[in-house]
Design a protein around this motif. Structure first.
Motif, PDB file in Angstrom:
ATOM      1  N   PRO A  74       0.835  -1.214   0.000  1.00  0.00           N
ATOM      2  CA  PRO A  74       0.000   0.000   0.000  1.00  0.00           C
ATOM      3  C   PRO A  74       0.866   1.258   0.000  1.00  0.00           C
ATOM      4  O   PRO A  74       1.840   1.358   0.747  1.00  0.00           O
ATOM      5  N   ASP A  75       0.515   2.219  -0.878  1.00  0.00           N
ATOM      6  CA  ASP A  75       1.321   3.438  -1.008  1.00  0.00           C
ATOM      7  C   ASP A  75       1.480   4.168   0.323  1.00  0.00           C
ATOM      8  O   ASP A  75       2.565   4.634   0.662  1.00  0.00           O
ATOM      9  N   ALA A  76       0.378   4.277   1.062  1.00  0.00           N
ATOM     10  CA  ALA A  76       0.413   5.007   2.340  1.00  0.00           C
ATOM     11  C   ALA A  76       1.389   4.347   3.310  1.00  0.00           C
ATOM     12  O   ALA A  76       2.149   5.019   4.013  1.00  0.00           O
ATOM     13  N   HIS A 217      -9.744  14.400  -3.215  1.00  0.00           N
ATOM     14  CA  HIS A 217      -9.151  13.077  -3.000  1.00  0.00           C
ATOM     15  C   HIS A 217      -8.988  12.281  -4.286  1.00  0.00           C
ATOM     16  O   HIS A 217      -8.880  11.051  -4.259  1.00  0.00           O
ATOM     17  N   LYS A 218      -8.955  12.949  -5.417  1.00  0.00           N
ATOM     18  CA  LYS A 218      -8.944  12.232  -6.697  1.00  0.00           C
ATOM     19  C   LYS A 218      -7.711  11.358  -6.884  1.00  0.00           C
ATOM     20  O   LYS A 218      -7.771  10.352  -7.600  1.00  0.00           O
ATOM     21  N   GLU A 219      -6.616  11.693  -6.212  1.00  0.00           N
ATOM     22  CA  GLU A 219      -5.420  10.866  -6.341  1.00  0.00           C
ATOM     23  C   GLU A 219      -5.642   9.445  -5.828  1.00  0.00           C
ATOM     24  O   GLU A 219      -4.961   8.505  -6.247  1.00  0.00           O
ATOM     25  N   ARG A 220      -6.589   9.297  -4.914  1.00  0.00           N
ATOM     26  CA  ARG A 220      -6.912   7.965  -4.394  1.00  0.00           C
ATOM     27  C   ARG A 220      -7.465   7.056  -5.480  1.00  0.00           C
ATOM     28  O   ARG A 220      -7.466   5.832  -5.333  1.00  0.00           O
ATOM     29  N   PHE A 221      -7.933   7.645  -6.567  1.00  0.00           N
ATOM     30  CA  PHE A 221      -8.572   6.865  -7.626  1.00  0.00           C
ATOM     31  C   PHE A 221      -7.706   6.752  -8.878  1.00  0.00           C
ATOM     32  O   PHE A 221      -8.137   6.203  -9.884  1.00  0.00           O
ATOM     33  N   ARG A 222      -6.493   7.283  -8.780  1.00  0.00           N
ATOM     34  CA  ARG A 222      -5.582   7.158  -9.919  1.00  0.00           C
ATOM     35  C   ARG A 222      -5.244   5.688 -10.141  1.00  0.00           C
ATOM     36  O   ARG A 222      -4.908   4.959  -9.213  1.00  0.00           O
ATOM     37  N   ALA A 492     -16.281   5.348  -0.705  1.00  0.00           N
ATOM     38  CA  ALA A 492     -15.139   5.893   0.034  1.00  0.00           C
ATOM     39  C   ALA A 492     -15.553   7.085   0.891  1.00  0.00           C
ATOM     40  O   ALA A 492     -15.116   7.228   2.040  1.00  0.00           O
ATOM     41  N   ASP A 496     -15.378   7.307   4.995  1.00  0.00           N
ATOM     42  CA  ASP A 496     -14.640   8.369   5.707  1.00  0.00           C
ATOM     43  C   ASP A 496     -15.557   9.164   6.636  1.00  0.00           C
ATOM     44  O   ASP A 496     -15.230   9.418   7.799  1.00  0.00           O
TER      45      ASP A 496
END
Length: 630
Positions: A74-76, A217-222, A492, A496
């Protein structure tokens, strides 16, 4: 003593093997490897850490993480672990440890390293070191022998240095009693649990809110880069039927590899160790020796060696098992200990024996004579080795011929039509989650993702055999439009928001509970008050009633402060806790039984703290130059 180091190093190695099995060829005289790449990453007191050394350590660490997380880190988590910084810090620590070890004349000999490797079950077949397993592990690791040799030496040297530094550390009785009282104190906690799922219906997910949230939060869907392949697979299973092995070949292999089936003499011993610091004076040395002599007299009068070892031995690793060191071969232990054990008769008790660790009392329990396993016992094992080898050769021969023909014919399709071999396709897949036929080998994935559309790969070794692939489609990463992922965005967002609403609700309830009491608030919110009952503070789950972070948080509560400052979270649930009762049980009879073990544990903890403090001091006083930032 060496047994401690041997066991610890072996334990570390087994963990390493689970992440990425690697091997070292020190036994066969493969000399030290010296890289031509001399780019410097950092300097520690003038000693260089090369970029290549850093890169190998980094790749090894990342590979272990990949395996741990099923191929997808996971990136995080990756960012939070600060992998590059931690890898460089570990390399710096290793240099500092090596420098101190050199200063005091401490080292890991080739023989010590060899014995650790030889005793690893993963490299054994039928209890004997298996060269084939060893070589397979090397191939699977993608590392040179010297890389692992250096890593293993560093780990063993670190443990040996810690052991030397811990000599003389002591825990007084009153400290042990305080610890015993603390460990045996009991808490009774009542609590309310609020799940985020109970707040889902309170989430107002309008289109406007979803779009605003998506923009933030669009980066979460890249998406990740994805590829699709068509391929031909040459499976090893296809060739195993043709890979026949004769009795003659089995016998020839056996006769040529007799050393692989030789089982050396092993001896099983117990010992009692009374440590002696390296700088101890004659009085301290003699006092320790007298303790061993007194224990020997007790054994001669009928006392149990095992009981005395458990009570008096200062080798913590073996003491809990009555001093049992298990079976070991000649040359495994430090020289004086080793020589004594292999000169004793079965059942004999000998000592005092002096080593660098102190005085030992030794009992020889059993002897397993050396022997060579008969052909009949290893026949199936040899047949499998030879069959695998033949099948693999047939597979690679066929794959190489096919590859030449594919190039000649100009395409996979043309070869498939000519040969009758079935051409297959994968779906789109990202590098972090490859199609099962591809597997997780970094080199294979790097090759595939470096291809351009329509480009043919080289022959690739994959889990089931050998593959040649053509890239059919290459889709770069992109952020989908809101409409494409609206359902995922809503899920998502709801996840949250419900968690945030639940937390605020729990915080409000906690503040009310402090004023009105937990039971009163529970009635108002229609919640059920649950009770753990009394449990020891050492019980990490409060008798299975609370998750670990909540049970640990409750340890901060006291009679003066029965409520915590904040709510505790575990997953998607929040807990409001209240200390209902507290009692301190100090059974002095039980303490008398446990006292020596407690003192050993505290001494071990002090040793770890002392070593960490020493290492911190070394870093602060060393001249450390970071030439290239990771």
């Amino acid at each position: 003593m060496l047994e401690i180091i041997r066991k610890n190093a072996a334990s570390w190695l087994m963990k390493f093997i689970l992440g990425a099995i690697v091997v070292v060829f020190i036994f066969w005289g493969v000399g030290t490897f010296r890289s031509g790449r001399l780019d410097v990453m950092a300097k520690v007191n003038g000693e260089k850490i090369l970029v290549e050394e850093f890169q190998k350590a980094y790749n090894s660490y990342v590979e272990r993480l990949r395996k741990m997380y099923g191929g997808n880190i996971p990136d995080a988590l990756f960012k939070r672990l600060k992998v590059k910084e931690n890898v460089l810090n570990q390399l710096i620590d290793n240099v500092l440890i090596r420098q101190e070890a050199r200063r005091i004349g401490l080292k890991i000999t080739d023989k010590e390293l060899q014995q650790v490797i030889l005793n690893i079950p993963a490299f054994k077949q039928g209890g004997v070191f298996d060269k084939r397993l060893y070589q397979m592990a090397l191939r699977n690791a993608h590392l040179t022998p010297v890389d692992f040799e250096n890593q293993l030496r560093d780990e063993m040297l670190s443990r040996k240095l810690q052991f030397v530094m811990s000599s003389g550390l002591y825990c007084p009785d009153n400290e042990a009693l305080s610890f015993f009282k603390y460990q045996n104190a009991k808490l009774d906690v009542e609590y309310l649990k609020i799940d985020a799922s109970s707040c889902v219906n309170d989430v107002n997910a309008t289109d406007k809110k979803l779009k605003e949230w998506f923009e933030k939060h669009k980066e979460r869907f890249r998406t990740d880069p994805q590829v699709r392949l068509k391929y031909l697979l040459f499976s090893k299973d296809e060739f195993e039927r043709a890979a026949n092995v004769t009795k003659k070949e089995i016998k020839e292999y056996y006769n040529e590899h007799l050393s692989e089936f030789h089982v050396p003499e092993k001896r099983k011993a117990r010992h009692i160790l009374i440590k002696v610091p390296r700088d101890a004076n004659a009085t301290v040395v003699e006092a320790a020796k007298k303790k061993i002599e007194d224990l020997k007299k007790k054994i001669e009068k009928g006392s149990s060696f095992e009981d005395l070892a458990e009570k008096f031995s200062q080798d913590e690793a073996s003491a809990k098992n009555g001093g049992d060191l298990g079976y070991f071969t000649k040359g495994t232990m430090v020289k004086p200990f080793d020589e004594k054990v292999f000169s004793m008769k079965k059942g004999e008790v000998a000592g005092p024996v002096r080593t660098v660790f102190g005085w030992h009392l030794i009992k020889l329990e059993d002897i397993k004579k050396e022997y060579t396993k008969p052909l009949k016992e290893v026949e199936k094992h040899i047949a499998k080795i030879l069959k695998d080898k033949k099948a693999k050769k047939l597979m690679w021969d066929e794959a190489n011929k096919a590859y030449d023909m594919i190039i000649e014919l100009g395409s996979l399709e043309a070869y498939a039509k000519t040969s009758g071999k079935k051409l297959k396709e994968t779906g789109l897949f990202p590098k972090e989650s490859p199609d099962p036929v591809i597997g997780f080998k970094p080199q294979v994935l790097d090759m595939i993702f470096s291809l351009d559309k329509g480009e043919l790969s080289s022959l690739l070794e994959v889990p089931k055999g050998v593959m040649v692939a053509e890239l059919v489609e290459k889709r770069p990463p992109y952020i989908p439009k809101f409409e494409e992922v609206k359902a995922k965005v809503e899920d998502a967002y709801t996840e949250d928001e419900s968690l945030d609403l639940c937390k605020k609700k729990a915080e409000k309830i906690l503040e009310m509970a402090k004023k009105k009491g937990i039971k009163e608030v529970a009635k108002k919110y229609n919640l059920k008050v649950k009770d753990t009952g009394f449990y020891k503070r050492t019980d990490q789950g409060a008798g299975g009633k609370l998750p670990f972070p909540v049970a640990q948080g409750a340890l901060s509560l006291s009679k003066k402060k029965p409520y915590p400052e904040k709510v505790f979270q575990s997953g998607r649930s929040f807990y409001i806790v209240h200390l209902k009762g507290f009692k301190e049980d100090a059974d002095m009879k039980e303490f008398s039984k446990e006292k020596d073990k407690i003192k050993k544990r505290i001494a071990a903890s002090k040793a770890q703290i002392a070593f960490s403090s020493w290492l911190k001091h070394q870093r602060e006083t060393a001249k450390i130059e970071i030439i290239r930032k990771p």
